[in-house]
Scaffold this active site. Sequence first.
Site, PDB file in Angstrom:
ATOM      1  N   ASP A 160      27.246   1.072 -42.861  1.00  0.00           N
ATOM      2  CA  ASP A 160      28.638   0.979 -43.315  1.00  0.00           C
ATOM      3  C   ASP A 160      29.549   2.006 -42.625  1.00  0.00           C
ATOM      4  O   ASP A 160      30.771   1.939 -42.763  1.00  0.00           O
ATOM      5  CB  ASP A 160      28.718   1.157 -44.843  1.00  0.00           C
ATOM      6  CG  ASP A 160      28.071  -0.004 -45.585  1.00  0.00           C
ATOM      7  OD1 ASP A 160      27.862  -1.060 -44.969  1.00  0.00           O
ATOM      8  OD2 ASP A 160      27.761   0.149 -46.785  1.00  0.00           O
ATOM      9  N   ARG A 215      39.111  -4.215 -50.603  1.00  0.00           N
ATOM     10  CA  ARG A 215      37.871  -4.556 -51.307  1.00  0.00           C
ATOM     11  C   ARG A 215      37.104  -3.289 -51.666  1.00  0.00           C
ATOM     12  O   ARG A 215      36.382  -3.275 -52.674  1.00  0.00           O
ATOM     13  CB  ARG A 215      36.963  -5.408 -50.405  1.00  0.00           C
ATOM     14  CG  ARG A 215      37.324  -6.876 -50.360  1.00  0.00           C
ATOM     15  CD  ARG A 215      36.246  -7.641 -49.622  1.00  0.00           C
ATOM     16  NE  ARG A 215      34.931  -7.246 -50.102  1.00  0.00           N
ATOM     17  CZ  ARG A 215      33.821  -7.212 -49.358  1.00  0.00           C
ATOM     18  NH1 ARG A 215      33.855  -7.558 -48.087  1.00  0.00           N
ATOM     19  NH2 ARG A 215      32.665  -6.843 -49.869  1.00  0.00           N
ATOM     20  N   ARG A 242      22.782 -13.676 -44.332  1.00  0.00           N
ATOM     21  CA  ARG A 242      22.355 -12.931 -45.518  1.00  0.00           C
ATOM     22  C   ARG A 242      21.324 -13.795 -46.252  1.00  0.00           C
ATOM     23  O   ARG A 242      21.649 -14.514 -47.185  1.00  0.00           O
ATOM     24  CB  ARG A 242      23.547 -12.597 -46.427  1.00  0.00           C
ATOM     25  CG  ARG A 242      24.763 -12.001 -45.727  1.00  0.00           C
ATOM     26  CD  ARG A 242      24.562 -10.584 -45.228  1.00  0.00           C
ATOM     27  NE  ARG A 242      24.571  -9.581 -46.264  1.00  0.00           N
ATOM     28  CZ  ARG A 242      25.636  -8.912 -46.666  1.00  0.00           C
ATOM     29  NH1 ARG A 242      26.798  -9.156 -46.140  1.00  0.00           N
ATOM     30  NH2 ARG A 242      25.543  -7.984 -47.603  1.00  0.00           N
ATOM     31  N   LYS A 257      31.752   2.084 -54.778  1.00  0.00           N
ATOM     32  CA  LYS A 257      31.761   0.626 -54.970  1.00  0.00           C
ATOM     33  C   LYS A 257      30.349   0.090 -55.210  1.00  0.00           C
ATOM     34  O   LYS A 257      30.106  -0.631 -56.180  1.00  0.00           O
ATOM     35  CB  LYS A 257      32.364  -0.035 -53.719  1.00  0.00           C
ATOM     36  CG  LYS A 257      32.122  -1.538 -53.632  1.00  0.00           C
ATOM     37  CD  LYS A 257      32.809  -2.150 -52.438  1.00  0.00           C
ATOM     38  CE  LYS A 257      31.978  -2.252 -51.183  1.00  0.00           C
ATOM     39  NZ  LYS A 257      30.946  -3.298 -51.155  1.00  0.00           N
ATOM     40  N   ASN A 258      29.425   0.436 -54.307  1.00  0.00           N
ATOM     41  CA  ASN A 258      28.103  -0.193 -54.369  1.00  0.00           C
ATOM     42  C   ASN A 258      27.210   0.366 -55.472  1.00  0.00           C
ATOM     43  O   ASN A 258      26.138  -0.176 -55.729  1.00  0.00           O
ATOM     44  CB  ASN A 258      27.412  -0.127 -53.009  1.00  0.00           C
ATOM     45  CG  ASN A 258      28.062  -1.096 -52.024  1.00  0.00           C
ATOM     46  OD1 ASN A 258      28.781  -2.015 -52.432  1.00  0.00           O
ATOM     47  ND2 ASN A 258      27.840  -0.886 -50.737  1.00  0.00           N
ATOM     48  N   CYS A 311      27.494 -14.626 -43.463  1.00  0.00           N
ATOM     49  CA  CYS A 311      28.809 -14.035 -43.653  1.00  0.00           C
ATOM     50  C   CYS A 311      29.159 -13.309 -42.376  1.00  0.00           C
ATOM     51  O   CYS A 311      28.380 -13.259 -41.427  1.00  0.00           O
ATOM     52  CB  CYS A 311      28.872 -13.154 -44.884  1.00  0.00           C
ATOM     53  SG  CYS A 311      28.277 -11.519 -44.604  1.00  0.00           S
TER      54      CYS A 311
END
Length: 440
Positions: free
Chosen positions: A312, A406, A126, A26-27, A121
């Site tokens: 993560d 997501r 952030r 994803k990133n 968030c």
Amino acid sequence: MSDSLVIKGFGGKRELDGIVRVPGAKNAALKAIVAGILFRDELTLSNIPEINDIEKIFELLKEMGGEVTRLGRGKYTVFIPKGFSTEISPAIAKRMRASVVLTGPILARFGKVSFPHPGGCIIGARPVDFFIDGFQKMGATVKVNDNMYSVTAENGLHGAELFLKNQSVTVTETFIMAGLLAKGTTVIKNVAMEPEIAELVNFLNKCGAKITGAGTPTITIKGGKLLSGKGKLYKTMPDRIDAGSFLILGALAARELHIKNCNPKHLEALIEILRQAGVSVETKKTEIIVRAPSAIKPIDIKTHEYPGFPTDLQAPITVLLTQATGESKVFETIFEGRLNYTEELVAMGASITVMDPHRILVHGNSELKGRKLTSPDLRAGLAFVIAAVVAKGESVIHNVDTTIDRGYENVEKRLRAIGVNVERVLVVPETPVVPIAPKD
Ligand code: EPU
């Protein structure tokens, strides 16, 4: 209305086996798609994961005037024309925090960009101070009005020397992309060294960029012209967080799990920790084989920028530590809101003491019981899946479409393939759950 996962746990038994295939990261994919702004022609991308965040970034680019074409599963072209919008509206930014990386290439190519100040968030504040400071050092003027930043560089950006106070991933990527179209040389010091950044740089270099130092603390970018994607194909690297999450699941509940299409070198911190905890982990070039041990030893965790232990994977590893034979400390150093999920684990039966917003003590030896769970973010969502598999009884994990989906492709299909008893249901408020067909 939202999707939930219903999982029947094994109550601590080692029942899983089979193969898990890891999708594209994803990133990495998100930034490669955004890098399309730096191309004068079409950019072709492959191994793009089919997840909600990717759908969202494509929608955003289309809303702003970009052209996105799906060529087949995981394969797309992106073309950004001259009339592309330079405004990242609050509606867009709210839908996706990662949209902040658009600022660098838009400003560098079009001479202006406006974007809102992102609120805090769920995983913590952030801030955007590094972005603002860097743009100013590269010659841009920044005005703030009604919570919107308007950044202009009418004569283009110029190269600058930037020192990042924290090794921020998105800031590093934003300034690599900004520097690419600036006049002169940009040097960024104390950059993030995550492998997704080196992958982006390698591809940009193939397309005409002149960037050196990716994977080291200093990156140098020689500014130049728009890039060309002609004859080039971007192939997204494997998702190390997806692979790591399944590795932790395997360490808890697998007779033997084969995690394929991954790069074990990107998971050295996790593999080292699992081995120290007594887990059997075997690595091949693109595969990891894991077997759950009869007992997990307690072990302390401290999250750190790459190559340290990734934030993560902090929530998934904490679930593992609830099953260890003694007390472990977890120190989350990157985000202050990333231990919020522990309340739900405690409600499942975990014994966890919160020391402060960054530190917890996990006492181990806990018998988890299935229950209804609502995840605060996507990584905690996957941690709840792991906890639900380990627990006794049934768990229902809510809001899957806004958390787990997501970032994890085809999650229940891949879980089912290795033996997890999981079903996706649509929860309609005030009505009973309605089973729906699995997504593939
Ligand atoms: N920071 C500042 N000022 C700034 C920007 C960042 O102080 O202007 C600080 C942050 O507050 C934080 C630290 O820098 O304390 C590092 O955060 P970073 O900027 O690296 O986080 P990010 O770039 O916003 C990316 C990933 C995250 C991942 C982190 C850390 C993307 C889109 N996001 O976030 O991924 O956790 O790096 O590795 O690449 C996820 O995938 O679930 C996720 C949250």
